[in-house]
Design a protein around this motif. Structure first.
Motif, mmCIF file in Angstrom:
data_model
loop_
_atom_site.group_PDB
_atom_site.id
_atom_site.type_symbol
_atom_site.label_atom_id
_atom_site.label_comp_id
_atom_site.label_asym_id
_atom_site.label_seq_id
_atom_site.Cartn_x
_atom_site.Cartn_y
_atom_site.Cartn_z
ATOM 1 N N LEU A 108 0.852 -1.184 0.000
ATOM 2 C CA LEU A 108 0.000 0.000 0.000
ATOM 3 C C LEU A 108 0.888 1.234 0.000
ATOM 4 O O LEU A 108 1.755 1.385 0.865
ATOM 5 C CB LEU A 108 -0.880 -0.014 1.253
ATOM 6 C CG LEU A 108 -2.139 0.842 1.273
ATOM 7 C CD1 LEU A 108 -3.099 0.395 0.176
ATOM 8 C CD2 LEU A 108 -2.805 0.735 2.619
ATOM 9 N N THR A 109 0.687 2.109 -0.980
ATOM 10 C CA THR A 109 1.465 3.345 -1.013
ATOM 11 C C THR A 109 0.978 4.302 0.068
ATOM 12 O O THR A 109 -0.073 4.093 0.685
ATOM 13 C CB THR A 109 1.323 4.028 -2.381
ATOM 14 O OG1 THR A 109 -0.035 4.481 -2.523
ATOM 15 C CG2 THR A 109 1.654 3.076 -3.520
ATOM 16 N N SER B 42 -0.299 7.087 -0.341
ATOM 17 C CA SER B 42 -1.562 7.699 -0.767
ATOM 18 C C SER B 42 -2.708 6.695 -0.775
ATOM 19 O O SER B 42 -3.843 7.060 -1.074
ATOM 20 C CB SER B 42 -1.404 8.303 -2.168
ATOM 21 O OG SER B 42 -1.071 7.296 -3.101
ATOM 22 N N GLY B 43 -2.405 5.429 -0.465
ATOM 23 C CA GLY B 43 -3.469 4.436 -0.354
ATOM 24 C C GLY B 43 -3.695 3.574 -1.569
ATOM 25 O O GLY B 43 -4.681 2.836 -1.632
ATOM 26 N N SER B 44 -2.809 3.636 -2.539
ATOM 27 C CA SER B 44 -2.957 2.798 -3.734
ATOM 28 C C SER B 44 -2.398 1.410 -3.467
ATOM 29 O O SER B 44 -1.277 1.271 -3.003
ATOM 30 C CB SER B 44 -2.225 3.432 -4.906
ATOM 31 O OG SER B 44 -2.784 4.698 -5.202
ATOM 32 N N PRO B 45 -3.166 0.374 -3.773
ATOM 33 C CA PRO B 45 -2.711 -0.992 -3.499
ATOM 34 C C PRO B 45 -1.987 -1.629 -4.686
ATOM 35 O O PRO B 45 -2.256 -1.286 -5.851
ATOM 36 C CB PRO B 45 -4.019 -1.725 -3.223
ATOM 37 C CG PRO B 45 -5.009 -1.040 -4.109
ATOM 38 C CD PRO B 45 -4.580 0.395 -4.190
ATOM 39 N N ILE B 46 -1.104 -2.539 -4.384
ATOM 40 C CA ILE B 46 -0.513 -3.404 -5.402
ATOM 41 C C ILE B 46 -0.533 -4.825 -4.860
ATOM 42 O O ILE B 46 -0.465 -5.032 -3.644
ATOM 43 C CB ILE B 46 0.921 -2.993 -5.786
ATOM 44 C CG1 ILE B 46 1.847 -3.009 -4.562
ATOM 45 C CG2 ILE B 46 0.944 -1.616 -6.431
ATOM 46 C CD1 ILE B 46 3.293 -2.793 -4.919
ATOM 47 N N THR C 267 -7.324 -8.201 -0.265
ATOM 48 C CA THR C 267 -7.461 -6.746 -0.325
ATOM 49 C C THR C 267 -6.671 -6.127 0.812
ATOM 50 O O THR C 267 -6.859 -6.491 1.973
ATOM 51 C CB THR C 267 -8.934 -6.319 -0.213
ATOM 52 O OG1 THR C 267 -9.688 -6.922 -1.265
ATOM 53 C CG2 THR C 267 -9.052 -4.807 -0.314
ATOM 54 N N SER D 181 -5.730 -2.645 2.913
ATOM 55 C CA SER D 181 -6.333 -1.339 3.181
ATOM 56 C C SER D 181 -5.722 -0.757 4.441
ATOM 57 O O SER D 181 -5.031 -1.444 5.188
ATOM 58 C CB SER D 181 -7.856 -1.464 3.334
ATOM 59 O OG SER D 181 -8.175 -2.301 4.443
#
Length: 123
Positions: free
Chosen positions: A51-52, A54-58, A68, A70
């Motif tokens: 999780l970056t 900024s909240g972007s997942p990979i 998922t 979060s």
């Protein structure tokens, strides 16, 4: 110093779900890139999801569509929701945090690690 603690592991049947938590305490005023790794018995630790800031997942391809990741910023907790679990997902799951850089799938880049939590999926 930051302390990372995982929880939520246990025994689950194939096809079931489990949610892991990763709580960070200490100097948590910074934003960290956070990731989940896992280590299957006898194998190297491998990247699962990240999780970056900024909240972007990979995700690793092996868990994409089933897991998922979060974050709850209010509690400095990162979650890994695992659905449709398979016996091959059986492993010790580790949470890791990184001060500089993104959630890359290379364990040596992370600054802080938890102690791990065991997830066992029965067939």
């Amino acid at each position: 110093q930051v302390r990372v603690v995982e929880s939520g592991g246990g025994l689950v049947q194939a096809g079931g779900s489990r949610r892991l938590s990763c709580a960070a305490t200490g100097r948590t005023g910074r934003n960290y890139a956070t990731a989940w790794f896992r280590q299957i018995s006898g194998k190297d630790r491998e990247f699962v999801a990240g999780l970056t800031r900024s909240g972007s997942p990979i995700y690793d391809n092996s868990v994409k569509g089933r897991f998922t990741i979060s974050r709850d910023s209010a509690t400095n907790t990162v979650y890994l929701q695992m659905n449709n679990l398979k016996p091959v997902d059986t492993a010790v799951y580790y949470c890791a945090a990184r001060i500089i850089g993104g959630p890359e799938p290379t364990e040596g880049l992370y600054d802080y690690w938890g102690q791990g939590t065991q997830v066992t999926v029965s067939s």
